[in-house]
Enzyme design. Sequence first.
Site, PDB file in Angstrom:
ATOM      1  N   GLU A  49       0.779  -1.126  -0.025  1.00 42.80           N
ATOM      2  CA  GLU A  49      -0.011   0.029  -0.004  1.00 42.80           C
ATOM      3  C   GLU A  49       0.881   1.277  -0.030  1.00 42.80           C
ATOM      4  O   GLU A  49       0.602   2.122  -0.778  1.00 42.80           O
ATOM      5  CB  GLU A  49      -0.942   0.183   1.253  1.00 42.80           C
ATOM      6  CG  GLU A  49      -1.555   1.225   1.417  1.00 42.80           C
ATOM      7  CD  GLU A  49      -2.851   1.515   0.186  1.00 42.80           C
ATOM      8  OE1 GLU A  49      -3.513   0.654  -0.080  1.00 42.80           O
ATOM      9  OE2 GLU A  49      -2.584   2.707  -0.452  1.00 42.80           O
ATOM     10  N   GLY A  58      13.482  16.625   3.056  1.00 46.58           N
ATOM     11  CA  GLY A  58      13.359  15.227   2.899  1.00 46.58           C
ATOM     12  C   GLY A  58      12.509  14.473   2.052  1.00 46.58           C
ATOM     13  O   GLY A  58      12.269  13.321   2.021  1.00 46.58           O
ATOM     14  N   GLU A  98      13.832  12.402  -3.718  1.00 46.26           N
ATOM     15  CA  GLU A  98      14.710  11.040  -3.606  1.00 46.26           C
ATOM     16  C   GLU A  98      15.994  11.387  -3.685  1.00 46.26           C
ATOM     17  O   GLU A  98      16.280  12.340  -3.789  1.00 46.26           O
ATOM     18  CB  GLU A  98      14.279  10.189  -5.039  1.00 46.26           C
ATOM     19  CG  GLU A  98      12.974   9.842  -5.243  1.00 46.26           C
ATOM     20  CD  GLU A  98      12.250   8.831  -4.247  1.00 46.26           C
ATOM     21  OE1 GLU A  98      12.895   7.796  -4.130  1.00 46.26           O
ATOM     22  OE2 GLU A  98      11.288   8.962  -3.710  1.00 46.26           O
ATOM     23  N   LYS A 100       5.033   4.580  -9.713  1.00 46.97           N
ATOM     24  CA  LYS A 100       3.675   4.406  -9.051  1.00 46.97           C
ATOM     25  C   LYS A 100       2.466   4.174 -10.187  1.00 46.97           C
ATOM     26  O   LYS A 100       1.325   3.448  -9.853  1.00 46.97           O
ATOM     27  CB  LYS A 100       3.236   5.630  -8.373  1.00 46.97           C
ATOM     28  CG  LYS A 100       4.250   5.809  -7.291  1.00 46.97           C
ATOM     29  CD  LYS A 100       4.463   7.403  -6.766  1.00 46.97           C
ATOM     30  CE  LYS A 100       5.346   7.416  -5.438  1.00 46.97           C
ATOM     31  NZ  LYS A 100       5.655   8.910  -5.095  1.00 46.97           N
ATOM     32  N   GLY A 108       6.670  10.639   4.071  1.00 48.20           N
ATOM     33  CA  GLY A 108       6.755  11.017   5.393  1.00 48.20           C
ATOM     34  C   GLY A 108       7.070   9.969   6.566  1.00 48.20           C
ATOM     35  O   GLY A 108       6.713   8.507   5.954  1.00 48.20           O
TER      36      GLY A 108
HETATM   37  N1  HSE Z   1       9.956  11.499  -3.757  1.00 48.03           N
HETATM   38  C1  HSE Z   1       8.555  10.757  -3.428  1.00 48.03           C
HETATM   39  C2  HSE Z   1       7.600  12.023  -3.354  1.00 48.03           C
HETATM   40  C3  HSE Z   1       8.791  10.288  -2.240  1.00 48.03           C
HETATM   41  O1  HSE Z   1       8.386  13.156  -3.661  1.00 48.03           O
HETATM   42  O2  HSE Z   1       6.738  12.069  -3.449  1.00 48.03           O
HETATM   43  C4  HSE Z   1       7.374   9.277  -2.070  1.00 48.03           C
HETATM   44  O3  HSE Z   1       7.457   8.412  -2.947  1.00 48.03           O
END
Ligand code: HSE
Length: 333
Positions: A144, A201, A204, A219, A311
């Site tokens: 998920e 943060g 990636e 995704k 997060g």
């Molecule tokens: N780097 C991804 C984002 C983190 O910014 O959504 C979550 O997959």
Amino acid sequence: MRILISGFGTVGQGLAEVLLLRRGFFMERYGEEASIVCVMDSSTYASDPSGLRPEELLDRKRSTGKVGAEGYRDPLKVMDSVDYDLLVEVSPTDIKTGGAGLVNIRHALGKGKDVITVNKGPLALRFCELVSLAKENGCKFRFEGSVGGAMPIINLCRESLVGENITSIRGILNGTCNFILSKMDNGQPFEQALKEAQQMGYAETDPTNDIEGYDSACKVVILANSVFGKGVAFSDVKITGISSITSEAISLAASNNMVIRLIGEVSEDRLEVAPRLVPRGHPLSITGTLNAAQVVTDLAGPITISGRGAGRVETASAILSDLISIMDDRKKR
Ligand code: HSE
């Protein structure tokens, strides 16, 4: 339930926190703890068949940068030395080869262990293989948190909407891009917005994966396979990122009461990630690091959800929902 966690970065640590917070919930619902029997980070591991204390793991990682006192070379040897029921694979993702995450997931499923992962590389590259392997070995395989972080898009489609014909899913699936585009709406330059996203943060390790649309494409593949049963891989997605979007394009959109958003789309005849014009006020015109998805179904019509796409405890909350589902299934047996 004996859990082996592979990866003790942000999400792995978030999971330890969540298991600590929900200790009472597990005892009450199942009469047993969801106990961590082993954790591996990139170079060390800690294990205890009677259960490791999450607070100690978190303290040690915070103070020494490492989760365990023991070093290792071969993660599979560590896995084989531990008696566990479930692998939670949350090591850093590699969307080119699937990396160690792919090897660990294959190994665990091959040994008949249930697996939860949020690691996008293995899912985007080897989805069908991993699902078949899970089936052959009678294992649960859930993911998920790999799409939309805390936003429960996969389980919504596969469980709540299982009786619907889902015709399309369109969504904002990358928080970094949405943050950058929202900042550009307010006149901030691209580079400065990217730097801020990295400091928060969200981006990636290699932000190219965010801004060139590769993360969103992973995704899209996961949704296409898990919701539409398409059997596709990363190379099947048509991808355009946001790196060439100019402030002029943003201003032109604004003068027409529109915003530009990076949209991932899955439907019968489309598998695509691209910047799109979205009318202001539309559910997909959200700002900041939020993710959103609009699912179109035959009976219910359009359903939109949004939530935090990344997060520490947010992504761990998605792992928690998978864990509860697996433990509920075991309880029924
Ligand atoms: N780097 C991804 C984002 C983190 O910014 O959504 C979550 O997959």
